[in-house]
Scaffold this motif. Structure first.
Motif, PDB file in Angstrom:
ATOM      1  N   ILE A  38       0.852  -1.192   0.000  1.00  0.00           N
ATOM      2  CA  ILE A  38       0.000   0.000   0.000  1.00  0.00           C
ATOM      3  C   ILE A  38       0.887   1.241   0.000  1.00  0.00           C
ATOM      4  O   ILE A  38       1.916   1.273   0.674  1.00  0.00           O
ATOM      5  N   ALA A  39       0.485   2.251  -0.743  1.00  0.00           N
ATOM      6  CA  ALA A  39       1.127   3.561  -0.671  1.00  0.00           C
ATOM      7  C   ALA A  39       0.198   4.521   0.060  1.00  0.00           C
ATOM      8  O   ALA A  39      -1.003   4.566  -0.217  1.00  0.00           O
ATOM      9  N   VAL A  40       0.752   5.259   1.003  1.00  0.00           N
ATOM     10  CA  VAL A  40       0.002   6.235   1.798  1.00  0.00           C
ATOM     11  C   VAL A  40       0.662   7.588   1.568  1.00  0.00           C
ATOM     12  O   VAL A  40       1.830   7.778   1.901  1.00  0.00           O
ATOM     13  N   VAL A  41      -0.077   8.536   0.985  1.00  0.00           N
ATOM     14  CA  VAL A  41       0.535   9.778   0.514  1.00  0.00           C
ATOM     15  C   VAL A  41      -0.140  10.990   1.146  1.00  0.00           C
ATOM     16  O   VAL A  41      -1.337  11.214   0.968  1.00  0.00           O
ATOM     17  N   GLY A  42       0.636  11.765   1.892  1.00  0.00           N
ATOM     18  CA  GLY A  42       0.154  13.015   2.456  1.00  0.00           C
ATOM     19  C   GLY A  42       0.339  14.167   1.484  1.00  0.00           C
ATOM     20  O   GLY A  42       0.726  13.981   0.322  1.00  0.00           O
ATOM     21  N   ASN A  43       0.098  15.380   1.967  1.00  0.00           N
ATOM     22  CA  ASN A  43       0.066  16.551   1.087  1.00  0.00           C
ATOM     23  C   ASN A  43       1.243  17.500   1.254  1.00  0.00           C
ATOM     24  O   ASN A  43       1.178  18.659   0.839  1.00  0.00           O
ATOM     25  N   ASN A  66      -7.473  14.269   2.175  1.00  0.00           N
ATOM     26  CA  ASN A  66      -8.018  15.628   2.052  1.00  0.00           C
ATOM     27  C   ASN A  66      -7.729  16.270   0.690  1.00  0.00           C
ATOM     28  O   ASN A  66      -7.979  15.671  -0.342  1.00  0.00           O
ATOM     29  N   GLY A  67      -7.176  17.492   0.674  1.00  0.00           N
ATOM     30  CA  GLY A  67      -6.978  18.221  -0.569  1.00  0.00           C
ATOM     31  C   GLY A  67      -5.707  17.802  -1.283  1.00  0.00           C
ATOM     32  O   GLY A  67      -4.768  18.592  -1.424  1.00  0.00           O
ATOM     33  N   PHE A  68      -5.678  16.584  -1.773  1.00  0.00           N
ATOM     34  CA  PHE A  68      -4.463  16.042  -2.388  1.00  0.00           C
ATOM     35  C   PHE A  68      -4.273  16.559  -3.813  1.00  0.00           C
ATOM     36  O   PHE A  68      -5.185  17.098  -4.439  1.00  0.00           O
ATOM     37  N   ARG A  69      -3.061  16.359  -4.312  1.00  0.00           N
ATOM     38  CA  ARG A  69      -2.765  16.635  -5.714  1.00  0.00           C
ATOM     39  C   ARG A  69      -2.206  15.374  -6.349  1.00  0.00           C
ATOM     40  O   ARG A  69      -1.709  14.472  -5.654  1.00  0.00           O
ATOM     41  N   LEU A  70      -2.317  15.290  -7.661  1.00  0.00           N
ATOM     42  CA  LEU A  70      -1.745  14.199  -8.443  1.00  0.00           C
ATOM     43  C   LEU A  70      -0.824  14.776  -9.503  1.00  0.00           C
ATOM     44  O   LEU A  70      -0.949  15.948  -9.887  1.00  0.00           O
ATOM     45  N   ASP A  71       0.102  13.982  -9.972  1.00  0.00           N
ATOM     46  CA  ASP A  71       0.985  14.423 -11.047  1.00  0.00           C
ATOM     47  C   ASP A  71       0.189  14.635 -12.329  1.00  0.00           C
ATOM     48  O   ASP A  71      -0.754  13.897 -12.629  1.00  0.00           O
ATOM     49  N   ARG A  93     -10.682  21.194   1.734  1.00  0.00           N
ATOM     50  CA  ARG A  93     -10.687  22.204   0.674  1.00  0.00           C
ATOM     51  C   ARG A  93     -10.354  21.482  -0.626  1.00  0.00           C
ATOM     52  O   ARG A  93      -9.203  21.176  -0.905  1.00  0.00           O
ATOM     53  N   PRO A  94     -11.367  21.169  -1.433  1.00  0.00           N
ATOM     54  CA  PRO A  94     -11.146  20.324  -2.608  1.00  0.00           C
ATOM     55  C   PRO A  94     -10.166  20.943  -3.596  1.00  0.00           C
ATOM     56  O   PRO A  94     -10.211  22.137  -3.868  1.00  0.00           O
ATOM     57  N   THR A  95      -9.291  20.129  -4.114  1.00  0.00           N
ATOM     58  CA  THR A  95      -8.373  20.509  -5.184  1.00  0.00           C
ATOM     59  C   THR A  95      -8.951  20.021  -6.506  1.00  0.00           C
ATOM     60  O   THR A  95      -9.975  19.322  -6.523  1.00  0.00           O
ATOM     61  N   PRO A  96      -8.334  20.359  -7.631  1.00  0.00           N
ATOM     62  CA  PRO A  96      -8.852  19.874  -8.910  1.00  0.00           C
ATOM     63  C   PRO A  96      -8.903  18.354  -9.023  1.00  0.00           C
ATOM     64  O   PRO A  96      -9.608  17.821  -9.886  1.00  0.00           O
ATOM     65  N   TRP A 194       0.901  24.361   8.056  1.00  0.00           N
ATOM     66  CA  TRP A 194       1.088  23.343   7.018  1.00  0.00           C
ATOM     67  C   TRP A 194       1.351  24.004   5.666  1.00  0.00           C
ATOM     68  O   TRP A 194       0.637  24.924   5.273  1.00  0.00           O
ATOM     69  N   GLU A 195       2.344  23.525   4.948  1.00  0.00           N
ATOM     70  CA  GLU A 195       2.495  23.844   3.538  1.00  0.00           C
ATOM     71  C   GLU A 195       1.882  22.697   2.737  1.00  0.00           C
ATOM     72  O   GLU A 195       2.049  21.525   3.091  1.00  0.00           O
ATOM     73  N   HIS A 196       1.163  23.024   1.684  1.00  0.00           N
ATOM     74  CA  HIS A 196       0.473  21.996   0.916  1.00  0.00           C
ATOM     75  C   HIS A 196       1.047  21.890  -0.498  1.00  0.00           C
ATOM     76  O   HIS A 196       1.508  22.884  -1.066  1.00  0.00           O
ATOM     77  N   ALA A 197       0.974  20.684  -1.053  1.00  0.00           N
ATOM     78  CA  ALA A 197       1.428  20.473  -2.425  1.00  0.00           C
ATOM     79  C   ALA A 197       0.566  21.260  -3.408  1.00  0.00           C
ATOM     80  O   ALA A 197       1.004  21.558  -4.520  1.00  0.00           O
ATOM     81  N   TYR A 198      -0.654  21.611  -2.993  1.00  0.00           N
ATOM     82  CA  TYR A 198      -1.522  22.452  -3.807  1.00  0.00           C
ATOM     83  C   TYR A 198      -2.314  23.345  -2.866  1.00  0.00           C
ATOM     84  O   TYR A 198      -2.876  22.882  -1.874  1.00  0.00           O
ATOM     85  N   GLY A 199      -2.368  24.622  -3.173  1.00  0.00           N
ATOM     86  CA  GLY A 199      -3.136  25.540  -2.344  1.00  0.00           C
ATOM     87  C   GLY A 199      -2.290  26.239  -1.300  1.00  0.00           C
ATOM     88  O   GLY A 199      -1.090  26.007  -1.163  1.00  0.00           O
ATOM     89  N   ASP A 200      -2.945  27.114  -0.544  1.00  0.00           N
ATOM     90  CA  ASP A 200      -2.257  27.946   0.436  1.00  0.00           C
ATOM     91  C   ASP A 200      -1.916  27.166   1.704  1.00  0.00           C
ATOM     92  O   ASP A 200      -2.481  26.111   1.996  1.00  0.00           O
ATOM     93  N   ALA A 201      -0.990  27.742   2.452  1.00  0.00           N
ATOM     94  CA  ALA A 201      -0.660  27.192   3.774  1.00  0.00           C
ATOM     95  C   ALA A 201      -1.800  27.496   4.743  1.00  0.00           C
ATOM     96  O   ALA A 201      -2.623  28.391   4.512  1.00  0.00           O
ATOM     97  N   CYS A 202      -1.839  26.761   5.846  1.00  0.00           N
ATOM     98  CA  CYS A 202      -2.836  27.022   6.884  1.00  0.00           C
ATOM     99  C   CYS A 202      -2.247  26.616   8.231  1.00  0.00           C
ATOM    100  O   CYS A 202      -1.319  25.811   8.297  1.00  0.00           O
ATOM    101  N   PRO A 203      -2.770  27.167   9.328  1.00  0.00           N
ATOM    102  CA  PRO A 203      -2.249  26.813  10.654  1.00  0.00           C
ATOM    103  C   PRO A 203      -2.535  25.349  10.999  1.00  0.00           C
ATOM    104  O   PRO A 203      -3.542  24.783  10.547  1.00  0.00           O
ATOM    105  N   VAL A 204      -1.662  24.763  11.788  1.00  0.00           N
ATOM    106  CA  VAL A 204      -1.958  23.450  12.368  1.00  0.00           C
ATOM    107  C   VAL A 204      -3.082  23.644  13.379  1.00  0.00           C
ATOM    108  O   VAL A 204      -3.011  24.527  14.240  1.00  0.00           O
TER     109      VAL A 204
END
Length: 230
Positions: A38-43, A66-71, A93-96, A194-204
């Motif tokens: 299994i692969a488990v991928v955070g943001n 949550n608001g993940f991104r894909l290649d 917060r939905p991503t594309p 948190w810094e996200h692979a897509y979208g703005d940062a937000c507080p923990v």
């Protein structure tokens, strides 16, 4: 006269095991009948890596959060393109990529806030036919909280969705190898945003204690339960 609340049940004996019930359903989304890896991928934002992306996409089952991104085809590979199981909360917060192909994925909704203050309200932008499985707090959130030194039921502190995703994957398929990436608290347990692979940062969120989660992840890394990919 006020209606009294129904008393809590003293025993859950005889009730079906959550993981046992969910396992056959989750297996139908896997690349093959026997789920061995299994692969488990955070943001967390990650540098490009064709090797990491291949490790993720070649897994039998890929968990996202949550608001993940894909290649994308025109990008250097970094986090892969597969998403078989999505673990999310109502505040997502939905991503594309979040709703893209949602009929071909298993969505697991966690609701730790329902033990404290969260209402059962579904955002208007969710597809009306979005099917999901609600994750029971008593079987997942509370045991995970206790494992990392928290009391979600009484103190209003619980694990992040990323750690919950990793916990579910590990307990759903206990004999499968786990490749984990994109969880920033492993290397930075003191961060306050948190810094996200897509979208703005937000507080923990104030309900999280990510240093506790980092200790759990590192313990699993050291024991060989998971392989962590930076």
């Amino acid at each position: 006269m006020k209606a009294e609340l129904a008393p809590r049940r003293a025993s859950l004996e005889g009730e079906p095991d959550f993981y046992g019930v969910l396992r056959p359903l989750a297996s139908t989304y896997a690349a093959r009948r026997s789920v061995e890896r299994i692969a488990v991928v955070g943001n967390q934002p990650l540098e490009a890596s064709a090797t990491r992306a291949e490790v993720i996409d070649s897994a039998d089952l890929v968990f996202r959060v949550n608001g993940f991104r894909l290649d994308e085809p025109d990008e250097a590979p970094a986090v892969g393109t597969k998403a078989d199981v999505v673990v999310f909360n109502r505040g997502v917060r939905p991503t594309p990529w979040f709703f893209s192909g949602y009929r071909e994925r298993l969505y697991l909704l966690i609701e730790p806030g329902r033990m404290q203050w969260e209402w059962e309200v579904y955002p208007h932008f969710w597809p009306r036919d979005l099917g999901f499985v609600t994750v029971p707090n008593r079987d997942v959130i509370i045991p995970l909280g206790r494992e990392i030194g928290l009391d979600p039921e009484h103190d209003g502190e619980w694990a992040t969705t990323g750690t919950t995703m990793m916990w579910i994957a590990a307990h759903l398929f206990p004999n499968a190898a786990l490749d984990v990436a994109g969880l920033s608290f492993v290397d930075d347990p003191e961060q306050t945003s948190w810094e996200h692979a897509y979208g703005d940062a937000c507080p923990v969120g104030p309900e999280h204690r990510i240093a506790n989660e980092g200790r759990l992840a590192r313990r699993w890394i050291d024991s060989g339960r998971i392989r962590f990919h930076r």
